[in-house]
Motif scaffolding. Structure first.
Motif, PDB file in Angstrom:
ATOM      1  N   GLU A  78       0.831  -1.211   0.000  1.00  0.00           N
ATOM      2  CA  GLU A  78       0.000   0.000   0.000  1.00  0.00           C
ATOM      3  C   GLU A  78       0.864   1.259   0.000  1.00  0.00           C
ATOM      4  O   GLU A  78       0.573   2.222  -0.700  1.00  0.00           O
ATOM      5  CB  GLU A  78      -0.922  -0.010   1.226  1.00  0.00           C
ATOM      6  N   LYS A  79       1.947   1.239   0.760  1.00  0.00           N
ATOM      7  CA  LYS A  79       2.852   2.388   0.815  1.00  0.00           C
ATOM      8  C   LYS A  79       3.486   2.629  -0.551  1.00  0.00           C
ATOM      9  O   LYS A  79       3.576   3.769  -1.011  1.00  0.00           O
ATOM     10  CB  LYS A  79       3.933   2.155   1.866  1.00  0.00           C
ATOM     11  N   GLN A  80       3.931   1.551  -1.221  1.00  0.00           N
ATOM     12  CA  GLN A  80       4.523   1.705  -2.540  1.00  0.00           C
ATOM     13  C   GLN A  80       3.515   2.269  -3.534  1.00  0.00           C
ATOM     14  O   GLN A  80       3.851   3.119  -4.363  1.00  0.00           O
ATOM     15  CB  GLN A  80       5.073   0.367  -3.036  1.00  0.00           C
ATOM     16  N   ARG A  94       1.510   7.015  -6.662  1.00  0.00           N
ATOM     17  CA  ARG A  94       0.475   8.010  -6.941  1.00  0.00           C
ATOM     18  C   ARG A  94       0.968   9.412  -6.625  1.00  0.00           C
ATOM     19  O   ARG A  94       0.686  10.358  -7.362  1.00  0.00           O
ATOM     20  CB  ARG A  94      -0.788   7.691  -6.142  1.00  0.00           C
ATOM     21  N   LEU A  95       1.733   9.549  -5.544  1.00  0.00           N
ATOM     22  CA  LEU A  95       2.288  10.848  -5.179  1.00  0.00           C
ATOM     23  C   LEU A  95       3.279  11.326  -6.239  1.00  0.00           C
ATOM     24  O   LEU A  95       3.292  12.501  -6.606  1.00  0.00           O
ATOM     25  CB  LEU A  95       2.973  10.767  -3.816  1.00  0.00           C
ATOM     26  N   ARG A 155       9.674   8.499  -4.378  1.00  0.00           N
ATOM     27  CA  ARG A 155      10.723   9.464  -4.050  1.00  0.00           C
ATOM     28  C   ARG A 155      11.340   9.122  -2.716  1.00  0.00           C
ATOM     29  O   ARG A 155      10.681   8.638  -1.830  1.00  0.00           O
ATOM     30  CB  ARG A 155      10.118  10.857  -3.979  1.00  0.00           C
ATOM     31  N   ASP A 156      12.610   9.421  -2.600  1.00  0.00           N
ATOM     32  CA  ASP A 156      13.242   9.258  -1.298  1.00  0.00           C
ATOM     33  C   ASP A 156      13.071  10.552  -0.511  1.00  0.00           C
ATOM     34  O   ASP A 156      12.872  11.613  -1.087  1.00  0.00           O
ATOM     35  CB  ASP A 156      14.711   8.852  -1.435  1.00  0.00           C
ATOM     36  N   PRO A 157      13.118  10.498   0.813  1.00  0.00           N
ATOM     37  CA  PRO A 157      12.845  11.678   1.637  1.00  0.00           C
ATOM     38  C   PRO A 157      13.794  12.838   1.364  1.00  0.00           C
ATOM     39  O   PRO A 157      13.432  13.985   1.518  1.00  0.00           O
ATOM     40  CB  PRO A 157      13.017  11.174   3.067  1.00  0.00           C
TER      41      PRO A 157
END
Length: 122
Positions: A34-36, A41-42, A53-55
């Motif tokens: 779900e996170k992936q 989507r983001l 994206r990485d933080p």
């Protein structure tokens, strides 16, 4: 009571622990998936189709023009007890708010302009 709850209550401790580990593994995998999906989507919403994206990529993008330099603001008010100062900009400091609640006026804390030109040169 539901029949499934009765089944759980009669299971042995070892069986319950195995069930717990299975459920934890399944939950972990689903949360990761779900996170992936949300990161994808983001990325699409941000106009990037290359994936999650990485933080560290959330840093501010610099503009073409450099940021305007603001002049140094000299203090206008001073706490006579601790020598703390306030320039008069932004939120009022706690010491000033407390003093004003006790009936004192803001003018009582104003720094006199004597030597103001010397301060401006410094």
């Amino acid at each position: 009571m539901s029949p499934k709850k009765l089944e759980l209550e009669i299971m042995s401790l070892d069986d319950l622990w195995v069930l717990h580990e299975e459920i934890s593994g399944i939950l972990s995998a689903r949360i990761k998936a779900e996170k992936q999906e949300l990161e994808k989507r983001l990325a699409v919403l941000n106009g990037e189709a290359r994936g999650p994206r990485d933080p560290s990529s959330f840093e501010r993008v610099p503009d073409d023009k450099p940021r305007r330099r603001y002049p140094r603001v000299l203090p206008k008010y001073r706490n006579p007890q601790t020598s703390e100062t306030w320039s008069g900009r932004g939120k009022r400091p706690r010491w000033l708010v407390a003093a004003m609640k006790s009936g004192r006026k803001i003018e009582e804390f104003q720094i006199s302009d004597a030597g103001g030109k010397a301060r401006q040169r410094a």
